[in-house]
Design an enzyme around this catalytic site. Structure first.
Site, short mmCIF file in Angstrom:
data_model
loop_
_atom_site.label_atom_id
_atom_site.label_comp_id
_atom_site.label_asym_id
_atom_site.label_seq_id
_atom_site.Cartn_x
_atom_site.Cartn_y
_atom_site.Cartn_z
CB SER A 13 -0.95 0.01 1.20
OG SER A 13 -0.22 -0.01 2.41
CB SER A 131 17.72 -8.19 2.35
OG SER A 131 18.67 -8.09 3.40
CE1 TYR A 145 14.60 -2.58 8.56
CE2 TYR A 145 16.87 -2.00 8.05
CZ TYR A 145 15.58 -2.29 7.63
OH TYR A 145 15.27 -2.26 6.29
CE LYS A 149 14.80 -5.62 6.21
NZ LYS A 149 13.68 -6.17 5.41
#
Length: 271
Positions: A13, A131, A145, A149
């Protein structure tokens, strides 16, 4: 069943997901976009939206079943939905870290588990995991974070070996900072910065300045399109800077990479 390739994109979105959905639809793919609230998703010609929360198992399986009932197959899965978190690792609560991993690692895992049976049965499929350059580089004050990844990259490489005999492959798209809501509005850890305040603030300001001049999501969307249409490569940096960072990580001495990263993130000279 349509002869067109069917593509499923999570987090479609906004940002990278929206740009990818739009681009693939323009190139003739049958695109199904997943969003937390499909009713608030933008109208994109050629894209059909459904509701999916990648942190919820029931939501994931319901979404995938809907796509299969409508299209009869899924040729490409793009695991794009993700969240970010900024703050010192020491100040990060377990619950904050779990939320990041639940979206960035377990979200793709849930989608993969739901989609793989149909891909294996068809003996055809491509799983694209979004990634980051922080999947192979460290990131001070974005440690959770970055670790999510790194974990996604390990999962992707391992999975590719397991499913290759079924003619299903896994690709990692590795963007650098991108001008999206994910990077611009990254959530910060709840605890005060405390002893890290001075350096963390300097680093955050440096990163924010980079994001303002960062590439648009269309750069990543173009790389995803290339991954779908082009020859197979596991790791695909998105954009010139990401490609450069990938090469530097591979070929530069570790000490040089370390110094360059500290400069990039606004650290002074190492004592």
């Amino acid at each position: 069943m349509s002869d067109r390739k069917v593509v499923v994109i999570t987090g479609a979105s906004s940002g990278i997901g929206q740009a990818t959905a739009r681009l693939l639809a323009q190139h003739g793919f049958e695109v199904f976009g997943g969003a937390r609230d499909a009713n608030r998703a933008p109208a994109i010609p050629g894209v059909r939206f459904g509701t999916v929360d990648v942190t919820d198992e029931t939501s994931v399986y319901s979404f995938v079943e809907w796509v299969l009932s409508e299209a009869g197959k899924i040729d490409v899965l793009v695991n794009n939905a993700g969240i970010s978190l900024v703050g010192p690792v020491e100040n990060t609560s377990t619950s904050e870290a779990q939320l990041v991993f639940d979206t960035n690692l377990f979200g793709p895992l849930r989608m993969i588990r739901a989609v793989l049976p149909s891909m294996r049965a068809a003996r055809s499929g491509l799983i694209i995991n979004i990634s980051s350059v922080l999947g192979f580089l460290p990131a001070p004050f974005m440690g959770i974070y970055a670790s999510s990844k790194h974990a996604l990259e390990g999962l992707s490489e391992s999975l590719d070996h397991e499913i290759r005999e079924y003619n299903v492959r896994v690709v990692l798209i590795e963007p650098t900072f991108t001008h999206t809501k994910l990077d611009v509005n990254a959530k910060q850890t709840e605890l005060p910065l405390g002893v890290y305040a001075s350096q963390a603030s300097a680093t955050i300001k440096t990163v924010e300045a980079q994001i303002k001049s960062a590439p648009s999501p269309s750069v990543v969307a173009e790389q995803i399109l290339a991954a779908v249409n082009g020859p197979y490569r596991m790791r695909q940096p998105a954009g010139r800077q990401a490609t450069l960072l990938s090469r530097l990580r591979r070929f530069m001495p570790a000490s040089a990479v370390d110094s360059s990263l500290r400069k990039t993130f606004g650290f002074g000279k190492q004592r």
